[in-house]
Scaffold this active site. Structure first.
Site, PDB file in Angstrom:
ATOM      1  N   THR A 174       0.841  -1.214   0.000  1.00  4.97           N
ATOM      2  CA  THR A 174       0.000   0.000   0.000  1.00  4.97           C
ATOM      3  C   THR A 174       0.869   1.255   0.000  1.00  4.97           C
ATOM      4  OG1 THR A 174      -0.037   0.208   2.420  1.00  4.97           O
ATOM      5  CG2 THR A 174      -1.771  -1.165   1.431  1.00  4.97           C
ATOM      6  N   GLY A 175       0.224   2.371  -0.243  1.00  8.78           N
ATOM      7  CA  GLY A 175       0.799   3.694  -0.005  1.00  8.78           C
ATOM      8  C   GLY A 175       2.175   3.928  -0.621  1.00  8.78           C
TER       9      GLY A 175
ATOM     10  N   TYR B 228       9.832  14.250  12.718  1.00  5.08           N
ATOM     11  CA  TYR B 228       9.695  14.334  14.182  1.00  5.08           C
ATOM     12  C   TYR B 228      10.512  13.245  14.885  1.00  5.08           C
ATOM     13  CZ  TYR B 228       5.603  11.151  13.541  1.00  5.08           C
ATOM     14  OH  TYR B 228       4.768  10.125  13.203  1.00  5.08           O
TER      15      TYR B 228
ATOM     16  N   LYS C 122      10.354   6.081  15.735  1.00  4.83           N
ATOM     17  CA  LYS C 122      11.109   6.595  14.579  1.00  4.83           C
ATOM     18  C   LYS C 122      12.480   7.117  15.037  1.00  4.83           C
ATOM     19  CE  LYS C 122       8.034   6.248  11.076  1.00  4.83           C
ATOM     20  NZ  LYS C 122       8.224   5.357   9.932  1.00  4.83           N
TER      21      LYS C 122
ATOM     22  N   ARG D 182      -5.641   8.143   9.449  1.00  5.45           N
ATOM     23  CA  ARG D 182      -5.277   8.074  10.870  1.00  5.45           C
ATOM     24  C   ARG D 182      -4.705   9.359  11.442  1.00  5.45           C
ATOM     25  NH1 ARG D 182      -4.121   3.255   8.299  1.00  5.45           N
ATOM     26  NH2 ARG D 182      -4.977   1.413   9.347  1.00  5.45           N
TER      27      ARG D 182
HETATM   28  C1  HXC Z   1      -6.329   5.068  20.700  1.00  3.41           C
HETATM   29  C2  HXC Z   1      -6.071   3.012  19.649  1.00  3.41           C
HETATM   30  C3  HXC Z   1      -6.435   3.568  18.404  1.00  3.41           C
HETATM   31  C4  HXC Z   1      -6.750   4.986  18.363  1.00  3.41           C
HETATM   32  C5  HXC Z   1      -6.000   1.449  18.100  1.00  3.41           C
HETATM   33  N1  HXC Z   1      -5.814   1.700  19.413  1.00  3.41           N
HETATM   34  N2  HXC Z   1      -6.355   2.581  17.469  1.00  3.41           N
HETATM   35  N3  HXC Z   1      -6.020   3.729  20.781  1.00  3.41           N
HETATM   36  N4  HXC Z   1      -6.684   5.669  19.541  1.00  3.41           N
HETATM   37  N5  HXC Z   1      -7.068   5.598  17.235  1.00  3.41           N
HETATM   38  C6  HXC Z   1      -5.424   0.728  20.440  1.00  3.41           C
HETATM   39  C7  HXC Z   1      -6.410  -0.430  20.549  1.00  3.41           C
HETATM   40  O1  HXC Z   1      -7.533  -0.094  21.357  1.00  3.41           O
HETATM   41  C8  HXC Z   1      -5.530  -1.510  21.190  1.00  3.41           C
HETATM   42  O2  HXC Z   1      -5.323  -1.272  22.554  1.00  3.41           O
HETATM   43  C9  HXC Z   1      -4.176  -1.275  20.541  1.00  3.41           C
HETATM   44  O3  HXC Z   1      -4.182   0.105  20.064  1.00  3.41           O
HETATM   45  C10 HXC Z   1      -3.942  -2.189  19.337  1.00  3.41           C
HETATM   46  O4  HXC Z   1      -5.003  -1.966  18.430  1.00  3.41           O
HETATM   47  P1  HXC Z   1      -5.477  -3.073  17.379  1.00  3.41           P
HETATM   48  O5  HXC Z   1      -6.557  -2.461  16.556  1.00  3.41           O
HETATM   49  O6  HXC Z   1      -5.729  -4.365  18.066  1.00  3.41           O
HETATM   50  O7  HXC Z   1      -4.116  -3.278  16.528  1.00  3.41           O
HETATM   51  P2  HXC Z   1      -3.921  -3.730  15.045  1.00  3.41           P
HETATM   52  O8  HXC Z   1      -5.159  -4.366  14.489  1.00  3.41           O
HETATM   53  O9  HXC Z   1      -2.626  -4.490  15.012  1.00  3.41           O
HETATM   54  O10 HXC Z   1      -3.721  -2.330  14.259  1.00  3.41           O
HETATM   55  C11 HXC Z   1      -2.549  -1.594  14.404  1.00  3.41           C
HETATM   56  C12 HXC Z   1      -2.824  -0.092  14.258  1.00  3.41           C
HETATM   57  C13 HXC Z   1      -3.601   0.199  12.927  1.00  3.41           C
HETATM   58  C14 HXC Z   1      -1.504   0.621  14.313  1.00  3.41           C
HETATM   59  C15 HXC Z   1      -3.705   0.339  15.440  1.00  3.41           C
HETATM   60  O11 HXC Z   1      -3.850   1.585  12.826  1.00  3.41           O
HETATM   61  C16 HXC Z   1      -2.827  -0.297  11.729  1.00  3.41           C
HETATM   62  O12 HXC Z   1      -2.967  -1.443  11.328  1.00  3.41           O
HETATM   63  N6  HXC Z   1      -1.971   0.596  11.115  1.00  3.41           N
HETATM   64  C17 HXC Z   1      -1.117   0.215   9.984  1.00  3.41           C
HETATM   65  C18 HXC Z   1      -1.031   1.277   8.957  1.00  3.41           C
HETATM   66  C19 HXC Z   1      -0.745   2.672   9.451  1.00  3.41           C
HETATM   67  O13 HXC Z   1      -0.886   2.978  10.645  1.00  3.41           O
HETATM   68  N7  HXC Z   1      -0.352   3.541   8.522  1.00  3.41           N
HETATM   69  C20 HXC Z   1      -0.072   4.912   8.830  1.00  3.41           C
HETATM   70  C21 HXC Z   1       1.389   5.148   8.830  1.00  3.41           C
HETATM   71  S1  HXC Z   1       1.585   6.850   8.619  1.00  3.41           S
HETATM   72  P3  HXC Z   1      -6.204  -2.034  23.711  1.00  3.41           P
HETATM   73  O14 HXC Z   1      -5.610  -1.570  24.998  1.00  3.41           O
HETATM   74  O15 HXC Z   1      -7.620  -1.572  23.498  1.00  3.41           O
HETATM   75  O16 HXC Z   1      -6.009  -3.507  23.436  1.00  3.41           O
HETATM   76  C22 HXC Z   1       2.943   7.419   9.371  1.00  3.41           C
HETATM   77  C23 HXC Z   1       3.228   8.848   8.986  1.00  3.41           C
HETATM   78  C24 HXC Z   1       4.179   9.584   9.864  1.00  3.41           C
HETATM   79  O17 HXC Z   1       3.582   6.748  10.115  1.00  3.41           O
HETATM   80  C25 HXC Z   1       4.375  11.038   9.538  1.00  3.41           C
HETATM   81  C26 HXC Z   1       3.285  11.795   8.853  1.00  3.41           C
HETATM   82  C27 HXC Z   1       3.615  13.183   8.460  1.00  3.41           C
HETATM   83  P1  NAP Z   2       0.459   2.850   4.777  1.00  4.42           P
HETATM   84  O1  NAP Z   2      -0.008   2.744   3.366  1.00  4.42           O
HETATM   85  O2  NAP Z   2      -0.531   2.667   5.863  1.00  4.42           O
HETATM   86  O3  NAP Z   2       1.677   1.857   4.955  1.00  4.42           O
HETATM   87  C1  NAP Z   2       1.994   1.158   6.112  1.00  4.42           C
HETATM   88  C2  NAP Z   2       2.239  -0.281   5.734  1.00  4.42           C
HETATM   89  O4  NAP Z   2       2.778  -0.994   6.841  1.00  4.42           O
HETATM   90  C3  NAP Z   2       0.968  -1.023   5.299  1.00  4.42           C
HETATM   91  O5  NAP Z   2       1.200  -1.623   4.045  1.00  4.42           O
HETATM   92  C4  NAP Z   2       0.786  -2.093   6.368  1.00  4.42           C
HETATM   93  O6  NAP Z   2       0.253  -3.295   5.808  1.00  4.42           O
HETATM   94  C5  NAP Z   2       2.214  -2.283   6.852  1.00  4.42           C
HETATM   95  N1  NAP Z   2       2.263  -2.844   8.195  1.00  4.42           N
HETATM   96  C6  NAP Z   2       1.663  -2.371   9.313  1.00  4.42           C
HETATM   97  N2  NAP Z   2       1.900  -3.174  10.360  1.00  4.42           N
HETATM   98  C7  NAP Z   2       2.692  -4.173   9.901  1.00  4.42           C
HETATM   99  C8  NAP Z   2       3.270  -5.321  10.507  1.00  4.42           C
HETATM  100  N3  NAP Z   2       3.110  -5.572  11.813  1.00  4.42           N
HETATM  101  N4  NAP Z   2       4.024  -6.137   9.739  1.00  4.42           N
HETATM  102  C9  NAP Z   2       4.198  -5.881   8.425  1.00  4.42           C
HETATM  103  N5  NAP Z   2       3.682  -4.818   7.799  1.00  4.42           N
HETATM  104  C10 NAP Z   2       2.924  -3.975   8.527  1.00  4.42           C
HETATM  105  O7  NAP Z   2       1.103   4.296   5.045  1.00  4.42           O
HETATM  106  P2  NAP Z   2       2.201   5.164   4.252  1.00  4.42           P
HETATM  107  O8  NAP Z   2       1.787   6.582   4.383  1.00  4.42           O
HETATM  108  O9  NAP Z   2       2.450   4.604   2.907  1.00  4.42           O
HETATM  109  O10 NAP Z   2       3.490   4.955   5.174  1.00  4.42           O
HETATM  110  C11 NAP Z   2       4.662   4.306   4.705  1.00  4.42           C
HETATM  111  C12 NAP Z   2       5.870   4.774   5.495  1.00  4.42           C
HETATM  112  O11 NAP Z   2       6.095   6.162   5.288  1.00  4.42           O
HETATM  113  C13 NAP Z   2       5.747   4.596   6.999  1.00  4.42           C
HETATM  114  O12 NAP Z   2       7.011   4.234   7.533  1.00  4.42           O
HETATM  115  C14 NAP Z   2       5.389   5.973   7.483  1.00  4.42           C
HETATM  116  O13 NAP Z   2       5.742   6.204   8.822  1.00  4.42           O
HETATM  117  C15 NAP Z   2       6.232   6.785   6.544  1.00  4.42           C
HETATM  118  N6  NAP Z   2       5.831   8.185   6.407  1.00  4.42           N
HETATM  119  C16 NAP Z   2       4.699   8.475   5.732  1.00  4.42           C
HETATM  120  C17 NAP Z   2       4.355   9.817   5.565  1.00  4.42           C
HETATM  121  C18 NAP Z   2       3.139  10.217   4.784  1.00  4.42           C
HETATM  122  O14 NAP Z   2       2.849  11.423   4.725  1.00  4.42           O
HETATM  123  N7  NAP Z   2       2.414   9.295   4.153  1.00  4.42           N
HETATM  124  C19 NAP Z   2       5.173  10.806   6.106  1.00  4.42           C
HETATM  125  C20 NAP Z   2       6.316  10.452   6.803  1.00  4.42           C
HETATM  126  C21 NAP Z   2       6.656   9.126   6.931  1.00  4.42           C
HETATM  127  P3  NAP Z   2      -0.674  -4.349   6.610  1.00  4.42           P
HETATM  128  O15 NAP Z   2      -1.727  -3.552   7.278  1.00  4.42           O
HETATM  129  O16 NAP Z   2      -1.141  -5.269   5.534  1.00  4.42           O
HETATM  130  O17 NAP Z   2       0.229  -5.053   7.567  1.00  4.42           O
END
Ligand code: HXC
Ligand code: NAP
Length: 295
Positions: A25-26, A155, A170, A207
């Site tokens: 993704t992404g 950050y 990070k 998110r």
């Molecule tokens: C508070 C939350 C929450 C929320 C989940 N939790 N979402 N708490 N606010 N919005 C809590 C849950 O209640 C649970 O705690 C624990 O976190 C784990 O949640 P699960 O849903 O069971 O986990 P999981 O299914 O593994 O999902 C992981 C995740 C989810 C991180 C919560 O968002 C995910 O799958 N993300 C992957 C992709 C992603 O995040 N992409 C964005 C990257 S962008 P409890 O105590 O209830 O059990 C990025 C950009 C950086 O990094 C810079 C940008 C400029």
């Molecule tokens: P994204 O599409 O949500 O990508 C995150 C990926 O991580 C998903 O493909 C997810 O796939 C995978 N992932 C999450 N948990 C995992 C696990 N436990 N094991 C293996 N894979 C896992 O978001 P994105 O914006 O492209 O982010 C990509 C990278 O860029 C991240 O490191 C993010 O911090 C960084 N970043 C993004 C931005 C931005 O503006 N988009 C800015 C700064 C930095 P599954 O859910 O299938 O596991």
């Protein structure tokens, strides 16, 4: 040539095999697409096999390259070792690792459960060191060079409220990058990082910038493009160009570097007087008069 055009010469990555975590993704998907266009084979890995398989099919059809989708939760070292073994079985070797998988969401820190904190740190930091360790051990045992590229964010060095687990994790990945750049250079393993500013993806935007949940004034205030000095967000090809360069042999002497690609965003935030951007140009005569008058 426009800034959002592919940058490297054809075949720049021919013969290379890369592993991209979060490659379904992404940004991971966009960087994978460009690696394929440049001739690399790519293993993409994340938790959701159906997503990976869909991406693999689409990118193979689009680029003619080879993609291996392997389900792997990067938090689990055994799954990481299996993912590496699958890659070696399919392509014969792995030359580079892109630690891109991440988890993140906005929340006041005091609202987080300890499990919510854990889940982010585990995906980002544990996931990155698990993959780094598995690949690094393999390269060192085989006497093979390797390239590691970590995706952090700005950050990682400033810290940031409301994404504290991500900021902690990070920052750890940044330390991993710089530490191993020195320690593993003797094995011909390079470590670099990219710190992107905002690049629209579904995963991040859902998110981190949930506009629909905010009143319009507040939504505009946190809108990334309005805060960035260049007044736009990043385009995926810009990031892919940089990533391809850092993964390629063209960057053979670049080691331990973190390249920021954010349109000037973090420095604008750091600048104590950046808020003066809001002062209309015609008001500066009046301000100057008032300041000079204070002698
Ligand atoms: C508070 C939350 C929450 C929320 C989940 N939790 N979402 N708490 N606010 N919005 C809590 C849950 O209640 C649970 O705690 C624990 O976190 C784990 O949640 P699960 O849903 O069971 O986990 P999981 O299914 O593994 O999902 C992981 C995740 C989810 C991180 C919560 O968002 C995910 O799958 N993300 C992957 C992709 C992603 O995040 N992409 C964005 C990257 S962008 P409890 O105590 O209830 O059990 C990025 C950009 C950086 O990094 C810079 C940008 C400029
Ligand atoms: P994204 O599409 O949500 O990508 C995150 C990926 O991580 C998903 O493909 C997810 O796939 C995978 N992932 C999450 N948990 C995992 C696990 N436990 N094991 C293996 N894979 C896992 O978001 P994105 O914006 O492209 O982010 C990509 C990278 O860029 C991240 O490191 C993010 O911090 C960084 N970043 C993004 C931005 C931005 O503006 N988009 C800015 C700064 C930095 P599954 O859910 O299938 O596991």
């Amino acid at each position: 040539m426009a800034y959002n055009q592919p940058m490297l010469r054809d075949d720049a990555l021919r013969g290379k095999t890369f592993i991209v975590t979060g490659g379904g993704t992404g940004l991971g998907r966009s960087m994978t697409r460009y690696f394929l266009q440049l001739g690399a084979n790519v293993t993409i890995t994340s938790r959701k096999l159906d997503v990976l398989e869909g991406t693999a099919r689409e990118l193979e059809a689009e680029t003619g390259g080879k993609v291996l989708p392997v389900a792997c939760d990067v938090r689990n070292y055994g799954e990481v070792e299996n993912m590496l073994a699958e890659t070696v079985k399919a392509f014969g070797r792995a030359d580079g690792l892109l630690n891109n998988a991440a988890g993140n969401f906005i929340s006041p820190t005091e609202r987080l459960s300890h499990k919510a904190f854990d889940v982010i740190v585990d995906i980002v930091l544990r996931g990155s060191y698990n993959c780094t360790l598995a690949l690094g051990k393999d390269w060192i045992a085989k006497g093979q060079p390797g390239t590691i590229l970590n995706i952090v964010t700005t950050y990682a060095w400033t810290g940031s409220g409301y994404v504290v687990p991500s900021a902690c994790a990070k920052a750890g990945v940044l330390a991993l990058t710089r530490s191993l750049a020195v320690e593993w250079a003797k094995y011909n393993i390079r470590s670099n990082a990219i710190a992107p500013g905002p690049f629209p993806t579904e995963g991040a935007w859902q998110r981190l910038f949930p506009r629909e949940a905010l009143p319009p004034g507040l939504a505009d205030k946190i809108d990334p493009a309005s805060r960035i000095p260049l007044k736009r967000v990043g385009e995926h090809q810009e990031l892919a160009n940089l990533a391809a360069y850092l993964m390629s042999d063209f960057s053979a002497f670049v080691n331990g570097e973190v390249v920021t690609i954010d349109g000037g965003e973090w420095l604008a935030g750091a600048g104590e007087f950046s808020g003066l951007e809001a002062v209309p140009a015609q008001m500066w005569d009046q301000i100057e008069k008032a300041v000079r008058g204070k002698k």
